[in-house]
Motif scaffolding. Structure first.
Motif, PDB file in Angstrom:
ATOM      1  N   GLU A  88      10.445  69.214  93.161  1.00 34.61           N
ATOM      2  CA  GLU A  88       9.127  68.770  93.615  1.00 34.61           C
ATOM      3  C   GLU A  88       9.212  67.431  94.337  1.00 34.61           C
ATOM      4  O   GLU A  88       9.972  66.544  93.938  1.00 34.61           O
ATOM      5  CB  GLU A  88       8.182  68.620  92.402  1.00 34.61           C
ATOM      6  N   TYR A  89       8.402  67.315  95.389  1.00 35.38           N
ATOM      7  CA  TYR A  89       8.196  66.039  96.082  1.00 35.38           C
ATOM      8  C   TYR A  89       6.723  65.917  96.445  1.00 35.38           C
ATOM      9  O   TYR A  89       6.139  66.861  96.971  1.00 35.38           O
ATOM     10  CB  TYR A  89       9.012  65.957  97.383  1.00 35.38           C
ATOM     11  N   LEU A 131       3.809  69.201  97.510  1.00 38.38           N
ATOM     12  CA  LEU A 131       4.938  69.981  97.005  1.00 38.38           C
ATOM     13  C   LEU A 131       5.355  69.540  95.611  1.00 38.38           C
ATOM     14  O   LEU A 131       6.542  69.475  95.293  1.00 38.38           O
ATOM     15  CB  LEU A 131       6.103  69.873  97.999  1.00 38.38           C
ATOM     16  N   GLY A 132       4.367  69.230  94.782  1.00 41.95           N
ATOM     17  CA  GLY A 132       4.668  68.825  93.421  1.00 41.95           C
ATOM     18  C   GLY A 132       3.414  68.847  92.574  1.00 41.95           C
ATOM     19  O   GLY A 132       2.303  68.990  93.090  1.00 41.95           O
ATOM     20  N   ASN A 133       3.628  68.710  91.280  1.00 45.19           N
ATOM     21  CA  ASN A 133       2.516  68.779  90.335  1.00 45.19           C
ATOM     22  C   ASN A 133       1.897  67.420  90.045  1.00 45.19           C
ATOM     23  O   ASN A 133       0.693  67.300  89.903  1.00 45.19           O
ATOM     24  CB  ASN A 133       3.004  69.370  89.018  1.00 45.19           C
ATOM     25  N   GLY A 137       7.054  64.660  90.706  1.00 52.17           N
ATOM     26  CA  GLY A 137       7.188  64.837  92.150  1.00 52.17           C
ATOM     27  C   GLY A 137       6.888  63.559  92.903  1.00 52.17           C
ATOM     28  O   GLY A 137       7.525  63.234  93.903  1.00 52.17           O
ATOM     29  N   TYR A 161       7.951  74.699  99.845  1.00 56.05           N
ATOM     30  CA  TYR A 161       6.953  75.695  99.432  1.00 56.05           C
ATOM     31  C   TYR A 161       5.969  75.918 100.573  1.00 56.05           C
ATOM     32  O   TYR A 161       5.485  74.960 101.193  1.00 56.05           O
ATOM     33  CB  TYR A 161       6.169  75.183  98.215  1.00 56.05           C
ATOM     34  N   GLY A 164       1.583  74.659  98.550  1.00 58.67           N
ATOM     35  CA  GLY A 164       1.827  73.600  97.577  1.00 58.67           C
ATOM     36  C   GLY A 164       0.861  73.710  96.408  1.00 58.67           C
ATOM     37  O   GLY A 164       0.274  74.762  96.159  1.00 58.67           O
ATOM     38  N   LEU A 284       4.499  76.950  94.941  1.00 59.30           N
ATOM     39  CA  LEU A 284       4.856  76.019  93.859  1.00 59.30           C
ATOM     40  C   LEU A 284       4.208  76.492  92.557  1.00 59.30           C
ATOM     41  O   LEU A 284       3.020  76.813  92.527  1.00 59.30           O
ATOM     42  CB  LEU A 284       4.326  74.623  94.205  1.00 59.30           C
ATOM     43  N   ASP A 288       2.561  71.595  84.953  1.00 57.26           N
ATOM     44  CA  ASP A 288       3.364  70.386  84.794  1.00 57.26           C
ATOM     45  C   ASP A 288       4.145  70.395  83.481  1.00 57.26           C
ATOM     46  O   ASP A 288       4.759  69.419  83.100  1.00 57.26           O
ATOM     47  CB  ASP A 288       2.561  69.088  84.995  1.00 57.26           C
TER      48      ASP A 288
END
Ligand code: BZD
Length: 839
Positions: A88-89, A131-133, A137, A161, A164, A284, A288
């Motif tokens: 993740e980012y 691109l993350g939770n 990320g 992804y 996202g 994604l 989390d």
């Protein structure tokens, strides 16, 4: 806004062409040019988005020769590179951040104005890569910023992804999830590199053979092959030429597979392969904490890790370095266990594909890898069933057996006859239906293991990883998280940035400890007055935004009491609600009661399948509906739920907060990073002794921090001595009244059943000790309300918080990783060569 100084990046000899120049006129011309040649538009029909794209390409051009030079320098100088592996980012919008880092914010603002446009309007057009939770990320993104700023060679590897994290809407008070089609209008920040695509195998079986030298070897015959195509995004450093790469992999069908199908005449089969291949990086997972057992999730993890490691080996061999020196050239960091399969994959690549012997391969692997843990919740530790794992990655299962056997042989020698130890340390959990423990794989295959705050690391050593700590204490260290002040101060709070810089200069942006120079100014009445004016203006901005977007009026002189983070029971948003309902009851009992006006602001997403978290969101909006319209209370209490909490929206929230809610059950929040962002922007914290709160309190001074609640030790003790939440309810009238009001259906149009799961859960289980901490929280909040009345003292406290927050820069965190774990040094990037080449 942004930085007022002029550009100070090293430009070498002046080059003032349309793709590199920084003058206002050159920038204006470049925007017009890109509108025409990239967007294919003329001004009369161009939308704001077209202009955003034209500007984004203008900025990208200015980044590109720095980027190319960086890559070239890394290659030629044979430097050691940090490889950050993260599923993740959450980088947030790129444009504004790049303007700050390049130092061209003022010029671009003017160039945009000269084109008859407004920079803020264009910045608002960017769709952020979600691109993350959450924290994990976002931490990866802060670390990429600091790596570039500190001129450390680094590549961030991850997954591109297509969808996202979902967009959140609130309908009838409930969270509704909307798919995030972030790529629909194109992405000017990425460059696809199809020529660097790699193949990734899945499924099938293994077979052994004897090679020419008579060595026993294993071959993996896959059932399916997927192609990974890298998409590169430049990550600029602040006022340096270093521009690192974020390389995200997209899954596609390999051409060779299409051909096979075509030869057999199976056209539909070929198209089908394409569809199933592309599904791999489609979306994604929005949890989390991991949902156990989803095959696609394991496929995603293996896919991006295999792509990344193949890529690293290719780079290494291109540099004509022998494989034995791999770990001298690359430091690979595992951002939690999501990429931990990389340990088995590097072994496979070295042993099966590059024919290195096991012992040497293992030394290389252990030397290269390091592991960061981000959670203490035992239910969040990732495991995979042997059955699923073996079906998808048959060769890796064999490799993990081999790693485990050799590891347990070592353990056996140390703990003669202790079979419990073997079972506890094994990579395989034999009890719960045979599962692979990814955290154990990560620990065994890494030379360094770290937690993300001091308490968290201590709890790892005595809790979930205690057996590994006993075995290898030297592998463990703490690396307290940090956040980048470029985005979280300079970009999002230009007013505060200018006030600070006017008084102490700009060095703090790269040396956050220099904020210490603010401390004496906390006693300067005119500085304090200006500070208050800045805060007031920023609070007015948020009030205006809430008025426009929600039609809700809030009072900028009230306390902005903010809790913004993912929804989770351990984060205890419901404890916050109990405080609100308690205040509500006080006013209802005594309408004339003196009370510091408060605006309670919430933001955050709940995992789509997490029913209790979603019910807590509904409770907040329901209490808001009752309170905000009640003429008896709405002058003193307002409740705002800000929908769709993401990086973009968070940037309006942190600067405006007076009070930061960091109220997790002690021992549950690994670190928290929002706590740091609030504090940097002059909010005071109300919090428990959990995660990084402890270190923030130590840094800013106990007298400048609102502490409440049980300690981690007290939490553990209370839970061990059969905690009885009901007793707190029985003995506390205000608590009883608050819970009863919620149960009664008062906030749910008379429906007494709606919030029953929540209230019953608290009364009978309360795993996160909400009721045990209730009174302590209420008392602490009362003293916050009192303190806010004295604006002079409050402001002084806020200034001291900012003056002492330097430790929580991600630059400090990255320096520690570089020194203690990665053993990498900065590499200065010069631009001369490019200029010469171009001339
Ligand atoms: O990581 C968070 C922790 O909860 C925070 O305390 C900490 O500050 C940050 C950064 O270290 N963890 C996550 O954000 N975890 C996830 O988002 C996640 C995502 C997928 C699967 C498991 C966890």
């Amino acid at each position: 806004s942004g930085q007022s100084d002029s550009m100070d990046v090293q430009t070498g000899p002046q080059i003032e062409d349309d793709r590199t120049g920084f003058s206002i006129e050159t920038l204006r011309r470049a925007i017009a040019d890109n509108l025409y040649y990239i967007q294919g538009k003329f001004p009369e029909i161009a939308t704001q988005y077209d202009y955003y794209m034209a500007l984004a390409y203008t900025v990208r051009d200015r980044i590109l020769h720095r980027w190319i030079n960086t890559v070239k320098t890394y290659r030629e100088q044979d430097v050691k590179v940090v490889c950050y592996l993260s599923a993740e980012y959450l980088p947030g919008p790129h444009l504004g951040n790049n303007l700050v880092n390049l130092g061209i914010y003022p010029q671009v603002e003017q160039a945009v104005r000269a084109s008859g446009l407004d920079l803020n309007a264009l910045l608002a057009e960017e769709e952020e890569p979600g691109l993350g939770n959450g924290g994990l990320g976002r931490l990866a993104a802060c670390y990429m910023d600091s790596l570039a700023t500190l001129e450390i060679p680094a590549i961030g590897y991850g997954i591109r992804y297509e969808y996202g994290i979902f967009d959140q809407e609130i309908r009838d008070g409930w969270q509704v999830e909307i798919t995030d089609k972030w790529l629909r209008l194109g992405n000017p920040w990425e460059i696809p590199r199809p020529e660097n695509a790699v193949d990734v195998k899945f499924g099938g079986y293994t077979e052994s053979y004897t090679d020419d030298q008579g060595h026993y070897r294993v071959r993996w015959v896959p059932h399916q092959v997927v192609k990974g195509v890298p998409y590169d995004t430049p990550i600029s450093g602040y006022r340096v030429n270093t521009t690192n790469t974020l390389r995200l992999w997209k899954a596609e069908a390999p051409e060779s597979f299409d051909f096979q199908a075509f030869n057999l005449g199976d056209y539909y089969g070929a198209v089908d392969t394409k569809i199933t291949s592309e599904n791999l990086t489609k979306v994604l997972y929005p949890n989390d904490e991991p949902i156990q057992g989803k095959q696609l999730r394991l496929e995603q993890q293996y896919f991006f890790v295999s792509c990344s490691l193949q890529n690293l080996l290719k780079i290494h061999l291109l540099r004509e370095d022998p494989l034995e020196t791999f770990a001298d050239k690359f430091a690979i960091q595992l951002n939690d266990t999501h990429p931990a399969i990389g340990i088995a994959e590097l072994m496979r690549l070295l042993v099966d594909e590059y024919l290195i012997n096991w012992e040497i391969a293992w030394d290389i692997t252990q030397e290269a890898f390091a592991f960061t843990n981000h959670t203490l919740l035992p239910e969040a530790l990732e495991t995979w069933s042997l059955e699923l794992f073996g079906r998808l990655l048959p060769r890796h299962l064999e490799i993990i057996y081999e790693i485990n056997q050799r590891f347990l042989d070592q353990v056996r020698l140390k703990y003669l006859g202790n079979t419990d130890k073997l079972a506890q340390l094994s990579l395989l959990d034999e009890r719960r239906g045979k599962r692979i423990r990814m955290a154990h794989l990560a620990c065994v295959g890494s030379h360094a293991i770290n937690g993300v705050a001091a308490l968290h690391t201590e709890l790892l050593k005595t809790g979930v990883l205690r057996d590994f700590y006993e075995l290898w204490p030297e592998k463990f260290s703490n690396k307290t998280n940090g956040v980048t002040p470029r985005r979280w101060m300079v970009l999002i709070n230009p007013r505060l940035t200018q006030l600070i810089s006017r008084n102490i200069g700009e060095s703090w942006i790269k040396q956050l400890d220099d904020l210490r120079q603010l401390a004496p100014l906390a006693n300067d009445p005119s500085f304090c007055h200006e500070w208050r004016q800045v805060k007031r203006a920023v609070k007015q901005d948020l009030a205006d935004y809430i008025q426009t977007t929600q039609g809700l009026t809030i009072n900028p002189d009230s306390i902005y009491d903010v809790q913004a983070k993912r929804f989770h029971e351990y984060k205890r948003q419901h404890l916050n609600v109990l405080h609100i309902v308690t205040l509500y009851n006080r006013i209802k009992h005594n309408p004339e009661i003196e009370m510091t006006p408060r605006t309670f602001i919430f933001g955050g997403k709940a995992a789509p399948g997490y029913r209790m978290a979603k019910l807590i969101i509904k409770l907040i909006t329901a209490v808001g509906d009752a309170v905000n319209q009640d003429p008896d209370v709405c002058d003193r209490i307002k409740i705002v739920f800000m929908p769709d909490f993401n990086v973009t929206n968070s940037q309006r929230i942190y600067p405006a907060a007076d009070l930061s809610e960091q109220i997790s059950t002690a021992g549950k929040e690994a670190s928290g990073t929002g706590n740091m962002k609030f504090s940097m922007n002059g909010a005071l914290t109300i919090g428990t002794l959990d995660g990084a709160n402890i270190e923030i309190r130590e840094a800013v001074g106990a007298e400048n921090f609102y502490l409440f609640g049980l300690t981690a030790q007290e939490v553990a003790d209370l839970k061990a001595s059969s905690y009885n939440p009901r007793a707190y309810y029985d003995s506390n009238a205000a608590l009883r009244e608050a819970l009863d009001l919620i149960s009664s259906g008062y906030f749910s149009h008379g429906d007494g059943s709606l919030f029953q799961p929540l209230v019953e859960g608290l009364l009978h289980h309360d795993p996160y000790l909400v009721l045990a901490d209730y009174q302590s929280y209420i008392d602490c909040q009362d003293s916050v309300g009192q303190a806010f009345q004295d604006q002079e003292t409050w402001t002084r406290t806020a200034i001291l918080n900012v003056a002492r927050i330097g430790k929580f820069s991600s630059d400090r965190a990255i320096r520690e990783y570089c020194q203690d774990i990665w053993h990498v040094d900065p590499v200065h990037i010069k631009l001369e060569e490019y200029v010469q080449a171009k001339a």
